[in-house]
Motif scaffolding. Structure first.
Motif, PDB file in Angstrom:
ATOM      1  N   UNK A 145      55.970  45.457  87.301  1.00 26.00           N
ATOM      2  CA  UNK A 145      54.751  45.582  88.100  1.00 26.00           C
ATOM      3  C   UNK A 145      53.959  46.787  87.609  1.00 26.00           C
ATOM      4  N   UNK A 146      52.671  46.714  87.730  1.00 25.99           N
ATOM      5  CA  UNK A 146      51.821  47.830  87.326  1.00 25.99           C
ATOM      6  C   UNK A 146      52.174  49.066  88.156  1.00 25.99           C
ATOM      7  N   UNK A 147      52.536  50.183  87.523  1.00 22.33           N
ATOM      8  CA  UNK A 147      52.957  51.358  88.295  1.00 22.33           C
ATOM      9  C   UNK A 147      51.799  51.955  89.088  1.00 22.33           C
ATOM     10  N   UNK A 148      52.147  52.513  90.237  1.00 18.08           N
ATOM     11  CA  UNK A 148      51.147  53.153  91.105  1.00 18.08           C
ATOM     12  C   UNK A 148      51.555  54.567  91.504  1.00 18.08           C
ATOM     13  N   UNK A 149      52.834  54.882  91.434  1.00 19.62           N
ATOM     14  CA  UNK A 149      53.291  56.203  91.846  1.00 19.62           C
ATOM     15  C   UNK A 149      52.878  57.249  90.815  1.00 19.62           C
ATOM     16  N   UNK A 150      52.596  58.447  91.299  1.00 22.74           N
ATOM     17  CA  UNK A 150      52.082  59.508  90.428  1.00 22.74           C
ATOM     18  C   UNK A 150      53.062  59.824  89.295  1.00 22.74           C
ATOM     19  N   UNK A 151      54.359  59.885  89.610  1.00 25.93           N
ATOM     20  CA  UNK A 151      55.335  60.204  88.580  1.00 25.93           C
ATOM     21  C   UNK A 151      55.411  59.153  87.499  1.00 25.93           C
ATOM     22  N   UNK A 152      55.318  57.901  87.886  1.00 26.78           N
ATOM     23  CA  UNK A 152      55.369  56.808  86.906  1.00 26.78           C
ATOM     24  C   UNK A 152      54.109  56.790  86.040  1.00 26.78           C
ATOM     25  N   UNK A 153      52.977  57.085  86.645  1.00 26.92           N
ATOM     26  CA  UNK A 153      51.730  57.128  85.878  1.00 26.92           C
ATOM     27  C   UNK A 153      51.720  58.300  84.909  1.00 26.92           C
ATOM     28  N   UNK A 154      52.299  59.430  85.327  1.00 27.27           N
ATOM     29  CA  UNK A 154      52.392  60.576  84.429  1.00 27.27           C
ATOM     30  C   UNK A 154      53.290  60.245  83.239  1.00 27.27           C
TER      31      UNK A 154
END
Length: 228
Positions: A145-154
């Protein structure tokens, strides 16, 4: 790692998608452990990869001399640092080294490059979430799934700014005592391990791309360093 560092020990170099606090398990508790943090993996914003900058940061963490343990993408950086500064890098422990440049022509390696390079070619134009989905599909053939959490996006933004490890300057003959630890799950890493001249090779199965999580990993590293 900032500040002047002296003395012996072992410096741990993280891979491409895990910061220092998530990169190491029990092996990170070995005596004399220090942790090198690469540009863009500290409190600063992610930056585009530069091998010389990573190497400088790594050697800075080694101080007057240390062994280096490196995982995956970090391994080619550690390998070239050891060749250039054998007076500083006393030994290498490479966990599933991403030294793809050494194994070009191997069918598994070529298949990996064929899948991943097109994603990297357009990485600069992709938002982090879109890049994460495309990169994961190319590397592991998994749909996420397309990541949305800040840590995953970083993490995605950091990965987006790295080249394929097959483009790194990677020596095959290192010249310092070297241990390669693979997980026995992937033909790519087994092929790479076979191309590192003079290295001792140990396989610790059951933990995929992170053999450092194996319960025997710390003992294997300690025994190797004691011998060297």
């Amino acid at each position: 790692m900032a500040g002047e560092v002296t003395g012996a020990g072992i410096v741990f170099l993280h891979a491409s998608n895990r910061s220092t606090d998530r990169a190491w398990s029990a092996v990170g508790g070995l005596p004399g452990a220090r942790f090198a943090v690469m540009p863009g993996y500290d409190s600063t914003e992610p930056v585009w990869f530069d091998q010389d900058r990573w190497e400088h940061r790594l050697l800075e963490a080694c101080g007057t001399g240390a062994a280096i343990a490196a995982h995956s993408f970090g391994a080619p950086v550690a390998m070239r640092a050891a060749v250039r500064r054998p007076d500083v890098v006393r030994a290498l422990v490479l966990f599933e080294p991403g030294a793809y440049a050494l194994a070009r022509g191997n069918p598994a390696v070529e298949d990996h490059v064929r899948r991943v390079q097109p994603v990297l070619d357009r990485a600069a134009k992709l938002p982090p979430a879109e890049f994460a989905v495309a990169f994961t599909a190319a590397v592991s053939r998994r749909t996420i799934a397309s990541p949305t959490r800040a840590g995953d996006l970083l993490a995605a933004e950091r990965q987006r700014r790295l080249p394929g490890p097959w483009t790194l300057d990677t020596p095959g003959c290192i010249g310092v005592p070297t241990l390669v630890v693979t997980g026995g799950w992937n033909d790519e890493y087994e092929a790479i391990a076979s191309r590192i001249v003079g290295a001792r090779h140990v396989t610790l199965v059951g933990h995929g791309h992170r053999p450092q999580d194996h319960p025997d990993a710390a003992g294997v590293v300690r025994a190797f360093l004691d011998q060297t």
